[in-house]
Motif scaffolding. Structure first.
Motif, mmCIF file in Angstrom:
data_model
loop_
_atom_site.group_PDB
_atom_site.id
_atom_site.type_symbol
_atom_site.label_atom_id
_atom_site.label_comp_id
_atom_site.label_asym_id
_atom_site.label_seq_id
_atom_site.Cartn_x
_atom_site.Cartn_y
_atom_site.Cartn_z
ATOM 1 N N ALA A 196 22.290 42.606 39.894
ATOM 2 C CA ALA A 196 22.810 41.245 39.763
ATOM 3 C C ALA A 196 23.090 40.634 41.131
ATOM 4 O O ALA A 196 23.131 41.329 42.147
ATOM 5 C CB ALA A 196 24.082 41.255 38.923
ATOM 6 N N GLY A 197 23.308 39.346 41.155
ATOM 7 C CA GLY A 197 23.623 38.642 42.396
ATOM 8 C C GLY A 197 25.078 38.810 42.757
ATOM 9 O O GLY A 197 25.654 39.876 42.573
ATOM 10 N N ARG A 198 25.692 37.741 43.245
ATOM 11 C CA ARG A 198 27.088 37.845 43.657
ATOM 12 C C ARG A 198 27.954 38.134 42.435
ATOM 13 O O ARG A 198 27.782 37.546 41.374
ATOM 14 C CB ARG A 198 27.537 36.569 44.359
ATOM 15 N N LEU A 199 28.894 39.043 42.612
ATOM 16 C CA LEU A 199 29.623 39.594 41.470
ATOM 17 C C LEU A 199 31.096 39.228 41.452
ATOM 18 O O LEU A 199 31.846 39.810 40.700
ATOM 19 C CB LEU A 199 29.503 41.128 41.480
ATOM 20 N N ILE A 200 31.520 38.309 42.276
ATOM 21 C CA ILE A 200 32.955 38.064 42.359
ATOM 22 C C ILE A 200 33.310 36.664 41.866
ATOM 23 O O ILE A 200 32.641 35.684 42.169
ATOM 24 C CB ILE A 200 33.494 38.289 43.799
ATOM 25 N N ASN A 201 34.365 36.623 41.056
ATOM 26 C CA ASN A 201 34.945 35.346 40.650
ATOM 27 C C ASN A 201 36.461 35.354 40.822
ATOM 28 O O ASN A 201 37.124 34.368 40.504
ATOM 29 C CB ASN A 201 34.561 35.007 39.201
ATOM 30 N N GLY A 202 36.996 36.471 41.290
ATOM 31 C CA GLY A 202 38.425 36.573 41.533
ATOM 32 C C GLY A 202 39.255 36.863 40.304
ATOM 33 O O GLY A 202 40.474 37.019 40.396
#
Length: 215
Positions: free
Chosen positions: A15-21
């Motif tokens: 997957a791409g970026r994995l962060i949403n906080g």
């Protein structure tokens, strides 16, 4: 006396970026949960901490979930002094056991970061910063915990000579501030690796473990 080397296996994902906080993306189920934290210098119960890491072809991703309903944040300003007097999580990376140099990222629950370059004997260069285009931080404070998520580019990790044979030598820490009867706040220092020092010290060669990047 050296501590036993601890190793955390970092799973690879596509997957791409994995962060949403928020710590709620399903992709994090693919990560190993590390909760082996302690404060070797105090006889006290610490809040649960869950650490996870993943990587893809471009970035290394970290997630901290710290179960704490009494978070202390010093918001006098956005200075390093204010961050340094707040609850936070910490990631240190070293080029080798000589600690010459190593890199420190200290992040509080509202995404403020104290980043600096260091050399042995606590020689800190606060004028140095991790390149802003190579790091992203998101966080959230919930009722029972706070979440900190970090994405770091492999480009920067390789530029700083921090990856050797798919191994990154890292320190994983937390600082917890508790209010004392006198009104002052005192830190409890929490670590993944017991450095076997008489007093709290994250800035020595025995405080690091290894992150192994899986193919």
């Amino acid at each position: 006396m050296k501590p036993n080397t601890k190793i955390y296996n970092v799973s690879r994902v596509e997957a791409g970026r994995l962060i949403n906080g928020k710590g709620n993306l399903d992709i994090w189920d693919k990560a190993i949960v590390l909760n082996d934290f302690a404060s070797p210098w105090e006889n006290t119960v610490i809040d649960d901490i869950e650490f996870r890491a993943l990587h893809n072809s471009e970035n290394l991703f970290f997630q901290f979930k710290v179960y704490d309903s009494k978070i202390h944040i010093n918001q006098a300003d956005n200075s390093y002094v204010s961050i340094g007097n707040s609850d936070r999580v910490e990631l240190f990376f070293r080029t080798n056991e000589s600690l010459d140099p190593y890199y420190c990222l200290e992040i509080d629950p509202i995404s403020r970061m104290m980043d600096f370059k260091a050399r042995p004997n606590k020689l800190f260069d606060y004028n140095w910063n991790w390149p802003k285009t190579d790091i992203s931080i998101k966080s959230k404070i919930c009722k029972e915990c706070f979440v900190v998520e970090v994405a770091i580019s492999f480009f920067s990790l390789k530029a700083f000579n921090l990856i050797h044979d798919n191994i990154i030598e890292a320190g994983i820490f937390r600082a917890k501030y508790r209010k004392q009867e006198c009104g002052a706040y005192k830190p409890t220092w929490i670590t993944w690796v017991n450095p076997l020092t008489e007093i709290p010290d994250f800035h020595g060669p025995t405080s690091f473990g290894r992150l192994k990047l899986e193919n």
